[in-house]
Design a protein around this motif. Structure first.
Motif, PDB file in Angstrom:
ATOM      1  N   VAL A  32       2.889   5.247 -13.879  1.00 32.99           N
ATOM      2  CA  VAL A  32       2.172   6.395 -13.317  1.00 32.99           C
ATOM      3  C   VAL A  32       0.714   6.024 -13.032  1.00 32.99           C
ATOM      4  O   VAL A  32       0.172   6.370 -11.971  1.00 32.99           O
ATOM      5  CB  VAL A  32       2.269   7.618 -14.257  1.00 32.99           C
ATOM      6  CG1 VAL A  32       1.333   8.734 -13.817  1.00 32.99           C
ATOM      7  CG2 VAL A  32       3.699   8.121 -14.313  1.00 32.99           C
ATOM      8  N   SER A  33       0.074   5.310 -13.924  1.00 31.89           N
ATOM      9  CA  SER A  33      -1.319   4.910 -13.708  1.00 31.89           C
ATOM     10  C   SER A  33      -1.449   3.988 -12.501  1.00 31.89           C
ATOM     11  O   SER A  33      -2.365   4.160 -11.683  1.00 31.89           O
ATOM     12  CB  SER A  33      -1.873   4.212 -14.948  1.00 31.89           C
ATOM     13  OG  SER A  33      -1.905   5.106 -16.033  1.00 31.89           O
ATOM     14  N   LEU A  34      -0.553   3.020 -12.373  1.00 29.65           N
ATOM     15  CA  LEU A  34      -0.599   2.120 -11.219  1.00 29.65           C
ATOM     16  C   LEU A  34      -0.333   2.879  -9.923  1.00 29.65           C
ATOM     17  O   LEU A  34      -0.992   2.624  -8.903  1.00 29.65           O
ATOM     18  CB  LEU A  34       0.405   0.984 -11.390  1.00 29.65           C
ATOM     19  CG  LEU A  34       0.072  -0.040 -12.468  1.00 29.65           C
ATOM     20  CD1 LEU A  34       1.225  -1.023 -12.631  1.00 29.65           C
ATOM     21  CD2 LEU A  34      -1.216  -0.762 -12.155  1.00 29.65           C
ATOM     22  N   ASP A  37      -3.413   4.802  -9.017  1.00 30.60           N
ATOM     23  CA  ASP A  37      -4.478   3.908  -8.561  1.00 30.60           C
ATOM     24  C   ASP A  37      -4.303   3.576  -7.091  1.00 30.60           C
ATOM     25  O   ASP A  37      -5.275   3.431  -6.354  1.00 30.60           O
ATOM     26  CB  ASP A  37      -4.501   2.612  -9.380  1.00 30.60           C
ATOM     27  CG  ASP A  37      -5.108   2.800 -10.753  1.00 30.60           C
ATOM     28  OD1 ASP A  37      -5.763   3.842 -10.978  1.00 30.60           O
ATOM     29  OD2 ASP A  37      -4.919   1.906 -11.603  1.00 30.60           O
ATOM     30  N   VAL A  38      -3.048   3.469  -6.653  1.00 32.22           N
ATOM     31  CA  VAL A  38      -2.754   3.124  -5.255  1.00 32.22           C
ATOM     32  C   VAL A  38      -2.927   4.329  -4.345  1.00 32.22           C
ATOM     33  O   VAL A  38      -3.584   4.247  -3.311  1.00 32.22           O
ATOM     34  CB  VAL A  38      -1.324   2.548  -5.127  1.00 32.22           C
ATOM     35  CG1 VAL A  38      -0.927   2.383  -3.673  1.00 32.22           C
ATOM     36  CG2 VAL A  38      -1.220   1.228  -5.867  1.00 32.22           C
ATOM     37  N   VAL A  39      -2.347   5.474  -4.716  1.00 30.34           N
ATOM     38  CA  VAL A  39      -2.359   6.631  -3.821  1.00 30.34           C
ATOM     39  C   VAL A  39      -3.584   7.527  -3.993  1.00 30.34           C
ATOM     40  O   VAL A  39      -3.853   8.364  -3.143  1.00 30.34           O
ATOM     41  CB  VAL A  39      -1.079   7.484  -3.967  1.00 30.34           C
ATOM     42  CG1 VAL A  39       0.145   6.684  -3.600  1.00 30.34           C
ATOM     43  CG2 VAL A  39      -0.965   8.063  -5.341  1.00 30.34           C
ATOM     44  N   ASP A  40      -4.309   7.372  -5.074  1.00 31.52           N
ATOM     45  CA  ASP A  40      -5.513   8.167  -5.344  1.00 31.52           C
ATOM     46  C   ASP A  40      -5.230   9.665  -5.228  1.00 31.52           C
ATOM     47  O   ASP A  40      -5.902  10.394  -4.497  1.00 31.52           O
ATOM     48  CB  ASP A  40      -6.646   7.751  -4.401  1.00 31.52           C
ATOM     49  CG  ASP A  40      -8.000   8.221  -4.897  1.00 31.52           C
ATOM     50  OD1 ASP A  40      -8.176   8.330  -6.121  1.00 31.52           O
ATOM     51  OD2 ASP A  40      -8.886   8.480  -4.048  1.00 31.52           O
ATOM     52  N   GLY A  41      -4.200  10.108  -5.957  1.00 33.83           N
ATOM     53  CA  GLY A  41      -3.807  11.509  -5.927  1.00 33.83           C
ATOM     54  C   GLY A  41      -4.723  12.379  -6.773  1.00 33.83           C
ATOM     55  O   GLY A  41      -5.605  11.887  -7.489  1.00 33.83           O
ATOM     56  N   PRO A  42      -4.517  13.692  -6.710  1.00 34.59           N
ATOM     57  CA  PRO A  42      -5.351  14.616  -7.492  1.00 34.59           C
ATOM     58  C   PRO A  42      -5.081  14.484  -8.996  1.00 34.59           C
ATOM     59  O   PRO A  42      -3.998  14.068  -9.418  1.00 34.59           O
ATOM     60  CB  PRO A  42      -4.943  15.991  -6.975  1.00 34.59           C
ATOM     61  CG  PRO A  42      -3.605  15.801  -6.361  1.00 34.59           C
ATOM     62  CD  PRO A  42      -3.547  14.389  -5.877  1.00 34.59           C
TER      63      PRO A  42
END
Length: 68
Positions: A32-34, A37-42
């Motif tokens: 989930v953290s990775l 980090d990629v999608v920069d979600g809310p």
């Protein structure tokens, strides 16, 4: 029986399950953290995905148990 002895007995009895649960949690939080980090979600979606790990944990291990 003292509290320390009770905890010691519980850990000795359930050691492999506790390690499996810990590894699942570490893997879930890492993925989930990775992903975030990629999608920069809310932030709320990040926490929602982390909380979904509880449901995923029980679902995964229930399906493993059913397969056995």
């Amino acid at each position: 029986m003292s509290l320390v002895q009770t905890i010691r007995d519980h850990v000795a009895t359930h050691r492999s399950e506790m390690v499996t649960d810990l590894l699942f949690a570490l893997a879930w939080v890492t993925v989930v953290s990775l992903l975030f980090d990629v999608v920069d979600g809310p932030q709320w979606a990040f926490y929602l995905c982390l909380a979904a790990g509880v449901v995923a944990h029980y679902g995964f291990f229930a399906s493993v148990e059913a397969a056995r």
